[in-house]
Each structure stands twice: as structure tokens, then as C-alpha cells.
Design a protein around this motif. Structure first.
Motif, PDB file in Angstrom:
ATOM      1  N   TRP A  91       0.867  -1.179   0.000  1.00 22.67           N
ATOM      2  CA  TRP A  91       0.000   0.000   0.000  1.00 22.67           C
ATOM      3  C   TRP A  91       0.905   1.231   0.000  1.00 22.67           C
ATOM      4  O   TRP A  91       2.127   1.097   0.079  1.00 22.67           O
ATOM      5  CB  TRP A  91      -0.958   0.003   1.205  1.00 22.67           C
ATOM      6  N   GLY A  92       0.305   2.424  -0.120  1.00 22.53           N
ATOM      7  CA  GLY A  92       1.095   3.660  -0.072  1.00 22.53           C
ATOM      8  C   GLY A  92       1.354   4.283  -1.440  1.00 22.53           C
ATOM      9  O   GLY A  92       1.859   5.396  -1.529  1.00 22.53           O
ATOM     10  N   GLY A  93       0.998   3.573  -2.514  1.00 17.20           N
ATOM     11  CA  GLY A  93       1.363   4.033  -3.850  1.00 17.20           C
ATOM     12  C   GLY A  93       0.509   5.152  -4.422  1.00 17.20           C
ATOM     13  O   GLY A  93       0.943   5.871  -5.313  1.00 17.20           O
ATOM     14  N   PHE A  94      -0.720   5.351  -3.897  1.00 25.66           N
ATOM     15  CA  PHE A  94      -1.588   6.418  -4.421  1.00 25.66           C
ATOM     16  C   PHE A  94      -1.139   7.727  -3.766  1.00 25.66           C
ATOM     17  O   PHE A  94      -1.855   8.342  -2.976  1.00 25.66           O
ATOM     18  CB  PHE A  94      -3.058   6.163  -4.054  1.00 25.66           C
ATOM     19  N   ALA A  95       0.070   8.175  -4.112  1.00 26.57           N
ATOM     20  CA  ALA A  95       0.668   9.333  -3.445  1.00 26.57           C
ATOM     21  C   ALA A  95       1.803   9.864  -4.313  1.00 26.57           C
ATOM     22  O   ALA A  95       2.259   9.189  -5.234  1.00 26.57           O
ATOM     23  CB  ALA A  95       1.217   8.908  -2.080  1.00 26.57           C
ATOM     24  N   GLU A  96       2.259  11.074  -3.996  1.00 23.07           N
ATOM     25  CA  GLU A  96       3.366  11.632  -4.786  1.00 23.07           C
ATOM     26  C   GLU A  96       4.695  11.018  -4.408  1.00 23.07           C
ATOM     27  O   GLU A  96       5.651  11.077  -5.178  1.00 23.07           O
ATOM     28  CB  GLU A  96       3.387  13.150  -4.612  1.00 23.07           C
ATOM     29  N   GLU A  97       4.796  10.487  -3.199  1.00 23.48           N
ATOM     30  CA  GLU A  97       6.005   9.741  -2.848  1.00 23.48           C
ATOM     31  C   GLU A  97       5.669   8.589  -1.922  1.00 23.48           C
ATOM     32  O   GLU A  97       4.637   8.599  -1.237  1.00 23.48           O
ATOM     33  CB  GLU A  97       7.073  10.661  -2.242  1.00 23.48           C
ATOM     34  N   VAL A  98       6.533   7.599  -1.933  1.00 20.01           N
ATOM     35  CA  VAL A  98       6.305   6.446  -1.081  1.00 20.01           C
ATOM     36  C   VAL A  98       7.663   5.988  -0.530  1.00 20.01           C
ATOM     37  O   VAL A  98       8.682   6.096  -1.213  1.00 20.01           O
ATOM     38  CB  VAL A  98       5.571   5.314  -1.848  1.00 20.01           C
ATOM     39  N   VAL A  99       7.641   5.543   0.726  1.00 19.76           N
ATOM     40  CA  VAL A  99       8.869   5.034   1.354  1.00 19.76           C
ATOM     41  C   VAL A  99       8.765   3.515   1.419  1.00 19.76           C
ATOM     42  O   VAL A  99       7.740   2.973   1.845  1.00 19.76           O
ATOM     43  CB  VAL A  99       9.038   5.638   2.773  1.00 19.76           C
ATOM     44  N   THR A 100       9.831   2.847   0.978  1.00 15.63           N
ATOM     45  CA  THR A 100       9.810   1.391   0.988  1.00 15.63           C
ATOM     46  C   THR A 100      11.230   0.864   1.227  1.00 15.63           C
ATOM     47  O   THR A 100      12.117   1.639   1.581  1.00 15.63           O
ATOM     48  CB  THR A 100       9.186   0.857  -0.328  1.00 15.63           C
ATOM     49  N   THR A 101      11.425  -0.423   1.039  1.00 10.29           N
ATOM     50  CA  THR A 101      12.746  -1.016   1.269  1.00 10.29           C
ATOM     51  C   THR A 101      13.287  -1.582  -0.052  1.00 10.29           C
ATOM     52  O   THR A 101      12.507  -1.929  -0.943  1.00 10.29           O
ATOM     53  CB  THR A 101      12.654  -2.131   2.337  1.00 10.29           C
ATOM     54  N   PRO A 102      14.617  -1.708  -0.174  1.00  6.06           N
ATOM     55  CA  PRO A 102      15.203  -2.101  -1.464  1.00  6.06           C
ATOM     56  C   PRO A 102      14.748  -3.468  -1.959  1.00  6.06           C
ATOM     57  O   PRO A 102      14.704  -3.688  -3.168  1.00  6.06           O
ATOM     58  CB  PRO A 102      16.715  -2.118  -1.174  1.00  6.06           C
ATOM     59  N   ASP A 103      14.364  -4.374  -1.044  1.00  3.99           N
ATOM     60  CA  ASP A 103      13.927  -5.702  -1.506  1.00  3.99           C
ATOM     61  C   ASP A 103      12.619  -5.622  -2.292  1.00  3.99           C
ATOM     62  O   ASP A 103      12.238  -6.585  -2.955  1.00  3.99           O
ATOM     63  CB  ASP A 103      13.770  -6.659  -0.310  1.00  3.99           C
ATOM     64  N   ARG A 104      11.921  -4.489  -2.204  1.00  3.45           N
ATOM     65  CA  ARG A 104      10.665  -4.333  -2.947  1.00  3.45           C
ATOM     66  C   ARG A 104      10.871  -3.601  -4.276  1.00  3.45           C
ATOM     67  O   ARG A 104       9.909  -3.290  -4.972  1.00  3.45           O
ATOM     68  CB  ARG A 104       9.657  -3.552  -2.088  1.00  3.45           C
ATOM     69  N   LEU A 105      12.124  -3.271  -4.579  1.00  4.23           N
ATOM     70  CA  LEU A 105      12.412  -2.498  -5.795  1.00  4.23           C
ATOM     71  C   LEU A 105      12.926  -3.381  -6.921  1.00  4.23           C
ATOM     72  O   LEU A 105      13.612  -4.377  -6.691  1.00  4.23           O
ATOM     73  CB  LEU A 105      13.513  -1.459  -5.513  1.00  4.23           C
ATOM     74  N   LEU A 106      12.589  -2.980  -8.139  1.00  7.84           N
ATOM     75  CA  LEU A 106      13.199  -3.552  -9.342  1.00  7.84           C
ATOM     76  C   LEU A 106      13.690  -2.371 -10.154  1.00  7.84           C
ATOM     77  O   LEU A 106      13.077  -1.303 -10.120  1.00  7.84           O
ATOM     78  CB  LEU A 106      12.149  -4.287 -10.176  1.00  7.84           C
ATOM     79  N   ARG A 107      14.768  -2.557 -10.880  1.00  9.62           N
ATOM     80  CA  ARG A 107      15.186  -1.510 -11.815  1.00  9.62           C
ATOM     81  C   ARG A 107      14.246  -1.518 -13.008  1.00  9.62           C
ATOM     82  O   ARG A 107      13.991  -2.587 -13.558  1.00  9.62           O
ATOM     83  CB  ARG A 107      16.600  -1.814 -12.315  1.00  9.62           C
ATOM     84  N   ARG A 108      13.760  -0.348 -13.367  1.00 17.35           N
ATOM     85  CA  ARG A 108      12.891  -0.299 -14.559  1.00 17.35           C
ATOM     86  C   ARG A 108      13.761  -0.418 -15.803  1.00 17.35           C
ATOM     87  O   ARG A 108      14.677   0.369 -15.991  1.00 17.35           O
ATOM     88  CB  ARG A 108      12.107   1.024 -14.592  1.00 17.35           C
ATOM     89  N   PRO A 109      13.500  -1.436 -16.636  1.00 13.34           N
ATOM     90  CA  PRO A 109      14.333  -1.575 -17.831  1.00 13.34           C
ATOM     91  C   PRO A 109      14.095  -0.424 -18.794  1.00 13.34           C
ATOM     92  O   PRO A 109      12.971   0.091 -18.866  1.00 13.34           O
ATOM     93  CB  PRO A 109      13.867  -2.907 -18.449  1.00 13.34           C
ATOM     94  N   PRO A 110      15.112   0.007 -19.532  1.00 14.46           N
ATOM     95  CA  PRO A 110      14.941   1.149 -20.444  1.00 14.46           C
ATOM     96  C   PRO A 110      13.929   0.872 -21.546  1.00 14.46           C
ATOM     97  O   PRO A 110      13.398   1.798 -22.154  1.00 14.46           O
ATOM     98  CB  PRO A 110      16.349   1.346 -21.045  1.00 14.46           C
ATOM     99  N   THR A 111      13.624  -0.407 -21.769  1.00  9.43           N
ATOM    100  CA  THR A 111      12.662  -0.773 -22.816  1.00  9.43           C
ATOM    101  C   THR A 111      11.211  -0.619 -22.350  1.00  9.43           C
ATOM    102  O   THR A 111      10.291  -0.862 -23.116  1.00  9.43           O
ATOM    103  CB  THR A 111      12.884  -2.244 -23.220  1.00  9.43           C
ATOM    104  N   MET A 112      11.003  -0.261 -21.066  1.00 12.72           N
ATOM    105  CA  MET A 112       9.637  -0.179 -20.525  1.00 12.72           C
ATOM    106  C   MET A 112       9.362   1.244 -20.035  1.00 12.72           C
ATOM    107  O   MET A 112      10.121   1.780 -19.226  1.00 12.72           O
ATOM    108  CB  MET A 112       9.491  -1.189 -19.370  1.00 12.72           C
ATOM    109  N   ASP A 113       8.277   1.876 -20.511  1.00 19.16           N
ATOM    110  CA  ASP A 113       7.983   3.246 -20.065  1.00 19.16           C
ATOM    111  C   ASP A 113       7.387   3.232 -18.650  1.00 19.16           C
ATOM    112  O   ASP A 113       6.997   2.191 -18.136  1.00 19.16           O
ATOM    113  CB  ASP A 113       7.037   3.954 -21.056  1.00 19.16           C
TER     114      ASP A 113
END
Ligand SMILES: NC(=O)c1ccc[n+]([C@@H]2O[C@H](COP(=O)([O-])OP(=O)(O)OC[C@H]3O[C@@H](n4cnc5c(N)ncnc54)[C@H](OP(=O)(O)O)[C@@H]3O)[C@@H](O)[C@H]2O)c1
Length: 324
Positions: A91-113
Motif C-alpha cells: 500500500w502507499g502508492g496512491f501518493a506523490e512519494e512512497v517510502v519502501t525497502t530495497p527488496d521491494r524495488l526492481l530496476r525499470r528496464p529502459p525498454t519499458m515506459d
């Protein structure tokens, strides 16, 4: 920052867009400037207090975002300010910013907008895990996808086709079935009409289907389970119908089939390396144009209530994304 807040569990109409102070950043945390946020069925459930997670109020719903790393806390390695990322946040995504932890992150590939990335991880991550780890689907097997025009359903059709399966898409209206065909389904069947089981029998030459992908539940489980082939796998993905069905245990015996639960969030926590490999492969399939996410509508953050109403009203084809 602005966020679409749920102050008490209840109807989605009670959500309110409000200014609030940025959350303090603790060690090990990352702040993301949100560009877009995917809208998913669990966002409705979490606001109504019907989801397995019940956050402290007030909170913003929104389980997946894309954006840019704006700040990193002490001890964070692997990500830096300015990185283009996508994150599954619960949760938390319907906002201008969100705080999370690195295990929940993926790098967005340059091929995906950014818009596509906001609606990708949850649906494609779930469907890939379900079909590959939970069902071990094989090329040439037949897959029946229920709720086939919805978020996880579309992902299941496209992934199964990329893996060499034959796909029967099942949905509740003619235009959703036409849409499922555009996503690559070989055959379609309307589960709200009479003759659902007969049609499945006909489409499989009387053999039944090898794998069933079920994000809907309710009354659909019984006739679907009865249409299963020997050695079949029934994937329990979700209950969009609002009803958790009881499994007639005798049917699993008679069919020699398995009923297999799918819980992508817990899988990510328990098996992060398998999950990383899943996304490596999913990004590859996307770059090769073999899976093509469909964002059918976008709404500005301020209209998040309308976006959730479209989803809850069973009117979405593919995905809805909020732009922030
Ligand atoms: N297990 C996991 O790890 C996992 C991960 C992600 C999502 N999920 C679950 O999967 C389910 C589907 O998520 P989604 O994002 O794909 O949702 P979605 O886009 O809204 O699709 C759900 C589909 O279910 C069908 N449906 C049948 N009865 C419905 C009802 N009463 N209300 C709404 N839809 C109904 C609709 O198709 P028709 O109109 O054609 O019937 C709809 O297209 C949810 O229950 C979600 O919680 C589970």
C-alpha cells in the motif's frame, strides 16, 4: 506531498486527496518520487478492510508504483538517487512519494515506459510464478484462464502463449472475450452462459484442461474443476467474485488432479532468487515483444476513486494506471 488517503475502512468513495508531511526516512529505506501507480483488485479490498493486510489508518492504498529514487537511507546498497525503479509496496502508492525497502524495488528496464512499469510487476509476477513454479506448465498443454480480460488474467494468457501452451480464455461478456482473443487466446468461452462445461469438453476433445488459472473463485470453481484433465493443476489465485469456494475433495480424487495455492507476495519474501530470475525472464519477454501489457485507461491521482470504481464494477480490460 499529496496522497489519496483512507482514514477508516469503508467504501472507496470515502478516500480523500490530502496534503501530508513526507514520511521520515529510516536506515535501510528508500524514498521514491512516484510517476505512476498501478490499480489492482487488492486496492479495493484493502480500503474496505477485507484484505489479508490491514494497515494503520490513515494510509494510502496502491500496491505498485514506478518512479525515481529521491532519497536513500543509511545502509542502503544497490540503489542511488535518480535511479529509475518500479516497486511493489502493498500500500502507499496512491501518493506523490512512497517510502519502501530495497527488496521491494526492481530496476525499470529502459525498454519499458513509466506507465507500463507501474502496472507490470504485480500481475505479470503473479501469473509467471503461478504458471511456471506452481503449475510447471508444459508446451502443448491446455490452460483455462478465468477472469481472462482482467489484470492477472491478461498476463496469464500472454505468458502461457509465450511458454507454448494452448489457451482457452473464459470471461463474462462478449467484448471481454474478443479482447482476450486479441491477447493471444486460442479459444474463448463465456462462463455466464449455459453450456460452459460442454463447451470446455468440446474444445478439449473430451480430455479436459491441464491447468486452470482461477482469480475469480465463487460458483465458477465447481464446473471448472469438473472440466479438469487427468494430472491437472487447479491454480487458486484469487476471489474477485467475493466468494471463497469450498473444494469438493472427491473431485480431486476422481480427476487425479492437484489444487495449488498461489501467493506471490509470500513467494517473493521466501524465494527472492527465484523471483529475480522470473523478472529477468519477464523483462526479456517484454523487450522481445512477446508479452505486451495493456493499459486500457489512465486516471490522474485525484481521480483514484473513479479508477477503483471502474475496477470494482467489473469494467476493466487489462489494467488501469494512475498518473501522479
Ligand atoms: N494470489 C496472488 O498472489 C494474487 C496476486 C494478484 C492478484 N490476486 C487476486 O486476483 C484477483 C484478480 O485480480 P485482478 O487485478 O486481475 O482483478 P481484475 O482486473 O478486476 O479482474 C478480475 C476479473 O474477475 C472477474 N469477476 C468475476 N466476478 C467479479 C466480481 N464480482 N467483481 C469483480 N470482478 C469479477 C471479472 O471478469 P468477468 O467480468 O469477465 O467475469 C474481472 O475481469 C483478485 O482477487 C486479486 O486479489 C492474487
Amino acid at each position: 506531498m499529496r496522497a489519496m488517503l483512507c482514514k477508516a475502512f469503508g467504501p472507496i468513495d470515502d478516500l480523500a486527496l490530502e496534503e501530508m508531511p513526507s514520511a521520515a526516512l529510516a536506515a535501510g529505506e528508500v524514498r521514491i518520487k512516484v510517476a505512476a501507480c498501478g490499480v489492482n483488485f487488492p486496492d479495493v479490498l484493502i480500503v474496505e478492510g477485507k484484505y489479508q493486510f490491514k494497515p494503520d489508518r490513515p494510509f494510502a492504498p496502491g500496491g505498485e508504483v514506478s518512479g525515481t529514487v529521491a532519497e536513500v537511507g543509511a545502509d542502503v546498497t544497490g540503489f542511488k538517487v535518480g535511479d529509475a525503479v518500479m516497486a511493489t509496496t502493498l500500500w502507499g502508492g496512491f501518493a506523490e512519494e512512497v517510502v519502501t525497502t530495497p527488496d521491494r524495488l526492481l530496476r525499470r528496464p529502459p525498454t519499458m515506459d513509466e506507465t507500463t512499469a507501474a502496472g507490470f510487476a504485480l500481475t505479470y509476477g503473479t501469473s509467471y510464478h503461478a504458471l511456471v513454479q506452481r503449475a510447471a506448465i508444459q508446451p502443448g498443454e491446455t490452460l483455462l484462464v478465468l477472469g481472462a480480460a482482467g489484470g492477472v488474467g491478461v498476463a496469464a494468457i500472454q505468458i502461457a502463449k509465450a511458454l507454448g501452451a494452448r489457451v482457452i480464455a473464459a470471461a463474462g461478456s462478449a467484448d471481454k472475450l474478443a479482447f482476450a482473443r486479441e491477447q493471444g487466446a486460442d479459444e474463448v468461452v463465456n462462463y455466464t452462459e449455459d453450456g460452459y462445461r460442454d463447451r470446455l469438453k468440446e474444445l478439449t476433445g473430451g480430455r479436459g484442461v491441464d491447468v486452470i488459472y482461477d482469480p475469480v473463485g465463487g460458483d465458477l470453481m465447481d464446473p471448472s474443476l469438473r472440466s479438469m484433465a487427468w494430472n491437472g493443476r487447479y491454480l487458486v489465485v484469487g476471489f474477485a467474485s467475493g466468494e471463497i469456494p469450498k473444494i469438493p475433495a472427491n473431485l480431486t480424487l476422481l480427476k487425479g488432479c492437484a489444487v495449488v495455492g498461489v501467493f506471490w507476495g509470500q513467494f517473493r519474501r521466501n524465494e527472492p532468487q527465484v523471483e529475480a530470475e522470473n523478472f529477468r525472464r519477464l523483462f526479456e519477454l517484454h523487450a522481445e515483444d512477446r508479452i505486451k501489457p495493456v493499459i486500457s485507461q489512465t486516471f490522474p491521482l485525484a481521480q483514484a476513486r473513479d479508477a477503483l470504481a471502474v475496477l470494482a464494477g467489473r469494467k476493466v480490460k487489462g489494467k488501469i494506471v494512475l498518473t501522479v
